[in-house]
Design an enzyme around this catalytic site. Structure first.
Site, mmCIF file in Angstrom:
data_model
loop_
_atom_site.group_PDB
_atom_site.id
_atom_site.type_symbol
_atom_site.label_atom_id
_atom_site.label_comp_id
_atom_site.label_asym_id
_atom_site.label_seq_id
_atom_site.Cartn_x
_atom_site.Cartn_y
_atom_site.Cartn_z
ATOM 1 N N PRO A 131 0.933 -1.308 0.140
ATOM 2 C CA PRO A 131 -0.076 -0.048 0.039
ATOM 3 C C PRO A 131 1.147 1.460 -0.076
ATOM 4 O O PRO A 131 1.625 1.576 0.768
ATOM 5 C CB PRO A 131 -0.646 -0.076 1.285
ATOM 6 C CG PRO A 131 -0.502 -1.690 1.714
ATOM 7 C CD PRO A 131 0.780 -1.833 1.207
ATOM 8 N N GLU A 132 0.813 2.072 -1.154
ATOM 9 C CA GLU A 132 1.464 3.313 -1.179
ATOM 10 C C GLU A 132 0.439 4.013 -1.443
ATOM 11 O O GLU A 132 -0.757 4.099 -1.022
ATOM 12 C CB GLU A 132 2.421 3.344 -2.068
ATOM 13 C CG GLU A 132 3.435 2.442 -2.365
ATOM 14 C CD GLU A 132 4.427 2.526 -3.373
ATOM 15 O OE1 GLU A 132 4.609 3.358 -4.060
ATOM 16 O OE2 GLU A 132 5.251 1.253 -3.753
ATOM 17 N N LYS A 179 0.705 7.649 3.521
ATOM 18 C CA LYS A 179 0.286 6.358 3.442
ATOM 19 C C LYS A 179 -0.432 6.261 4.629
ATOM 20 O O LYS A 179 -0.773 4.907 4.943
ATOM 21 C CB LYS A 179 1.547 5.284 3.253
ATOM 22 C CG LYS A 179 2.502 5.755 1.975
ATOM 23 C CD LYS A 179 3.644 4.810 1.986
ATOM 24 C CE LYS A 179 4.717 5.228 0.972
ATOM 25 N NZ LYS A 179 6.027 4.497 0.942
ATOM 26 N N ARG A 208 2.377 -9.773 7.961
ATOM 27 C CA ARG A 208 3.664 -9.628 8.499
ATOM 28 C C ARG A 208 3.941 -8.798 9.731
ATOM 29 O O ARG A 208 4.926 -8.543 10.339
ATOM 30 C CB ARG A 208 4.590 -9.063 7.317
ATOM 31 C CG ARG A 208 5.159 -10.110 6.388
ATOM 32 C CD ARG A 208 5.672 -9.626 5.335
ATOM 33 N NE ARG A 208 7.003 -8.775 5.597
ATOM 34 C CZ ARG A 208 7.715 -8.265 4.679
ATOM 35 N NH1 ARG A 208 7.432 -8.312 3.316
ATOM 36 N NH2 ARG A 208 8.944 -7.498 4.732
ATOM 37 N N ARG A 226 17.142 -0.778 -1.373
ATOM 38 C CA ARG A 226 15.753 -1.169 -1.895
ATOM 39 C C ARG A 226 16.047 -1.665 -3.498
ATOM 40 O O ARG A 226 16.634 -0.619 -4.053
ATOM 41 C CB ARG A 226 14.684 0.040 -1.714
ATOM 42 C CG ARG A 226 14.478 0.331 -0.428
ATOM 43 C CD ARG A 226 13.523 -0.728 0.025
ATOM 44 N NE ARG A 226 13.332 -0.489 1.456
ATOM 45 C CZ ARG A 226 13.932 -1.165 2.540
ATOM 46 N NH1 ARG A 226 14.943 -1.959 2.209
ATOM 47 N NH2 ARG A 226 13.737 -1.141 3.835
#
Length: 270
Positions: A2-3, A59, A110, A258
């Site tokens: 989710p961004e 976010k 998670r 990243r």
DNA sequence: CTTGGGACCTGGCTGC
DNA sequence: TGCAGCCAGGTCCCAA
């Protein structure tokens, strides 16, 4: 993951269900998800509070309460908010029931997601940079922000304190659209590149919102529909595939730890 | 202050 | 076929 476009979609789709409603029951299954209050105090403090509005900041999802307190949620990597799920899966971390008999379940494989109950939203989101889709986010604002930072442009785009809401996959799509290599230094971009970058940030994010977000990984909308923004991805999660513009193999490079995907031909370093 | 790297977290994938 | 170990990436924290 989710961004901004995914959280915006969740906000838009939950808003009509929760605005004006009060919390009737709050259950925490995973105490680790709650910050700022003990697990016991949190439900007690939230029950009977009325939701005046639901907003997105970066976010983060912000429930503005009539008491002027705020309930804030962050889905991190794998969090989802499900409206009226028939069953709870083993990843359900918290459940919220409302006065109109709906229920929202925060499920998170998670366990990185987070919930706050705070007196003031700034305590949680106060350090975020500007909203990239707001009128304040002008070309000049972006240029001023970038010229102060000698970091890879990819790192600048995903730094929430510089610009709020852009994460790893949309940063890659934005840089591809702008034809800028992810390792170019933020303060070394030309005025023309910054102008193109500014336009691409808005176009990529708006386009993804119109597609209701990207259903890669675990992202799913509150009523279980998927988003389709991933169908338009050119480089994000496309390692080994060919650039749709020139046919060169999409490459992967680490930026700030990243994975960053780009076309070495369309996005040259020099 | 700026920048980079590791920790957190767990399911899925890779390779032996 | 089994399993150790790596990878994913949003954010916080710490060190140079």
């Amino acid at each position: 993951m989710p961004e901004l476009p995914e959280v915006e979609t969740i906000k838009n789709e939950l808003l009509p269900w929760v605005r004006g409603q009060s919390f009737t029951q709050v259950t925490i299954f995973d105490p680790k998800i709650v910050f700022c209050a003990s697990t016991e105090e949190f439900p007690r403090n939230l029950v009977a509070q009325r939701v005046e509005n639901l907003e997105r900041r970066g976010k983060y999802l912000i429930f503005n309460l009539a008491s002027k307190q705020v309930l804030i949620m962050h889905l991190k990597m794998t969090g989802v908010l499900l409206l009226n799920p028939r069953t709870f899966d083993s990843y359900a971390r918290a459940a919220f029931s409302f006065s109109n008999d709906i229920q929202i379940v925060f499920s998170d494989r998670r366990r990185l997601g987070a919930i706050w109950l705070a007196e003031n939203a700034d305590a949680v989101v106060g350090k975020l940079g500007p909203e990239p889709l707001s009128d304040d986010f002008t070309l000049d604002a972006l240029a001023q922000l970038l010229e102060k930072h000698h970091i890879p442009i990819k790192a600048a785009l995903i730094d929430q304190n510089l610009i709020a809401g852009i994460g790893n996959m949309y940063a890659d799509e934005i840089l591809f659209a702008a034809k800028i290599h992810p390792l170019r230094k933020a303060n070394a971009l030309t005025p023309q590149e910054i102008q193109i970058l500014h336009r691409c940030i808005r176009e990529i994010l708006w386009s993804a919102i119109n597609s209701k977000g990207a259903s890669v990984s675990t992202y799913i909308r509150p009523e279980r529909q998927i988003g389709t923004a991933q169908l338009a991805f050119k480089v994000a999660h496309q390692y080994g595939k060919l650039c749709p513009i020139c046919g060169t193999s999409i490459q992967r490079v680490l930026v700030r730890g990243r994975g960053s995907y780009f076309c070495p031909n369309c996005q040259p370093l020099l």
